[in-house]
Design an enzyme around this catalytic site. Structure first.
Site, PDB file in Angstrom:
ATOM      1  NE  ARG A 191     -11.921  -2.981  -1.346  1.00 23.51           N
ATOM      2  CZ  ARG A 191     -11.618  -1.763  -1.795  1.00 23.51           C
ATOM      3  NH1 ARG A 191     -10.410  -1.518  -2.292  1.00 23.51           N
ATOM      4  NH2 ARG A 191     -12.512  -0.794  -1.761  1.00 23.51           N
ATOM      5  CG  HIS A 210      -8.101   1.217   4.104  1.00 24.71           C
ATOM      6  ND1 HIS A 210      -7.100   0.848   3.224  1.00 24.71           N
ATOM      7  CD2 HIS A 210      -8.905   2.090   3.406  1.00 24.71           C
ATOM      8  CE1 HIS A 210      -7.293   1.465   2.060  1.00 24.71           C
ATOM      9  NE2 HIS A 210      -8.376   2.214   2.145  1.00 24.71           N
ATOM     10  CG  HIS A 225      -6.977   6.710   2.234  1.00 19.62           C
ATOM     11  ND1 HIS A 225      -7.462   7.493   1.214  1.00 19.62           N
ATOM     12  CD2 HIS A 225      -7.557   5.489   2.080  1.00 19.62           C
ATOM     13  CE1 HIS A 225      -8.311   6.778   0.485  1.00 19.62           C
ATOM     14  NE2 HIS A 225      -8.382   5.558   0.992  1.00 19.62           N
ATOM     15  CG  ASP A 244     -10.666   1.779  -5.102  1.00 17.04           C
ATOM     16  OD1 ASP A 244      -9.524   1.978  -4.634  1.00 17.04           O
ATOM     17  OD2 ASP A 244     -11.626   1.388  -4.407  1.00 17.04           O
ATOM     18  CD  GLU A 268      -5.527   4.742  -0.819  1.00 19.93           C
ATOM     19  OE1 GLU A 268      -5.651   3.779  -0.031  1.00 19.93           O
ATOM     20  OE2 GLU A 268      -6.347   4.999  -1.727  1.00 19.93           O
TER      21      GLU A 268
END
Length: 361
Positions: A90, A115, A186, A260, A325
């Site tokens: 982000r 992304h 991803h 996350d 990732e």
């Protein structure tokens, strides 16, 4: 598709062939001496199958994907096991300043850019060249101001399947104007194998080589702090099951709806290829190790999936996959104290990430 044998994954090349904007999509099969198979489409660099054995030698697909190009394009999860760029993760409010000028990016995740935007690298047809049976090279030129980013960026991504059951992803990029770059892949990994329904990944045992992580606010933007994992649900320095603390009474797991977050990898020196993470799936015995040159890895526990349909009738429910990732930190263009993501003309952007598969008794 180089391999002449019928793919173990059951995918058909013709189901991935389509003309999009004058470019052709296709399916490419990599196979090693161990019989491990990887299927990749040049639409977004999506890995649609990784066929690896369990402890009894039974093969299964351990990455979430679709079985035709139209489903890849229309996927409810647009970043499902795809390449991500120009900027993975982000950027706050889709804005950053470079050389005194403000750049405005597309906003596609609440108030933020995520992304690379809705037409980022995951939604582009890459030029593809298969070299032998175990290497695929993808190339894409991102135009000046594509999704709002400055500079024309020429990116090459090489996928290699080694005989040690490693998927090696090498990135190389150059620009004609100062810009920011933060590439990643991803992959949504389900080591028990995808199915209907795909089993939960919460029993998977996870280890992450990080003493620190990057906390976020309620919009999943870094606060700017670097916090210790010690004494928190983010301490994976020793192995824990993913589900053990995912719903703990902790501000950060609430903000992320689970995991996350970007973990700050322990490194002896900047840019070294070193161990980042390992997961062990106890029922199948399958393992995956992650190695990367990047300073961070975003650990995502697939918190938003709703049971949508995938390959061969499989369904992908909430927390049925784990993502690692490898990348620089989120919102780095707005955080001067984070590792730099600026690429200048004359410089070469490089990144290497390795996903190594195995089994344990």
């Amino acid at each position: 598709m180089e391999a002449k044998e019928k793919p173990v994954c059951g995918l058909r090349r013709e189901d991935f062939q389509k003309e999009i904007g004058g470019k052709s999509t296709d399916l490419f099969i990599l196979r090693n001496a161990e019989g491990v198979e990887v299927a990749i489409t040049n639409y977004g660099g999506s890995i649609v199958a990784i066929m690896v054995p369990d402890r009894n030698g039974n093969m299964a697909n351990v990455i979430q994907g679709h079985d035709c190009i139209d489903d890849c394009i229309a996927s409810p999860e647009p970043f499902l096991s795809t390449l991500v760029g120009r900027y993975g993760n982000r950027i706050c409010h889709g804005k950053f300043r470079l050389n005194g000028k403000e750049y405005n990016l597309s906003v596609n995740n609440g108030p933020n850019h995520l992304h690379g935007g809705p037409t980022g690298f995951h939604a582009r047809v890459w030029d593809a060249e298969q070299i032998g049976g175990q290497t695929l090279v993808l190339r894409y030129t991102s135009a000046y101001y594509e999704e709002g980013f400055p500079g024309e960026l020429q990116m090459t991504v090489r996928f290699t399947l080694t005989d040690d059951n490693e998927i090696v992803i090498d990135y190389r990029g150059t620009t004609n104007k100062k810009t920011v770059v933060n590439m990643t892949h991803h992959g949504f990994f389900s080591l028990q194998g995808i199915g209907n329904p795909t089993p939960t990944a919460m029993e998977t045992i996870c280890q992450i080589n990080a003493d620190f992580y990057v906390p976020i606010d309620e919009n999943s933007i870094p606060t700017g702090e670097i916090r210790k994992v010690e004494g928190t649900p983010f301490d994976f320095r020793t192995p824990h099951t993913v589900g053990e603390r995912i719903d703990a009474e902790h501000e950060q797991t609430k903000f992320g709806a689970g995991y996350d977050h970007c973990f700050v990898l322990n490194k002896k020196e900047v840019g070294e290829l070193s161990f980042a993470a390992k997961i062990v799936e106890p029922r199948s015995g399958r393992t995956m190790e992650v190695y990367t040159t990047e300073p961070g890895v975003q650990f995502y526990s697939d918190n938003w999936a709703d049971g949508y349909k995938g390959q061969h009738g499989a369904t992908f429910g909430r927390r049925s996959a784990l993502c690692f990732e490898a990348q620089h930190f989120p919102d780095s263009p707005n955080r001067p104290h984070f590792p730099c993501v600026v690429l200048e003309p004359g410089q070469v952007y490089t990144q290497k990430t390795v996903y190594k598969f195995g089994v344990e008794d």
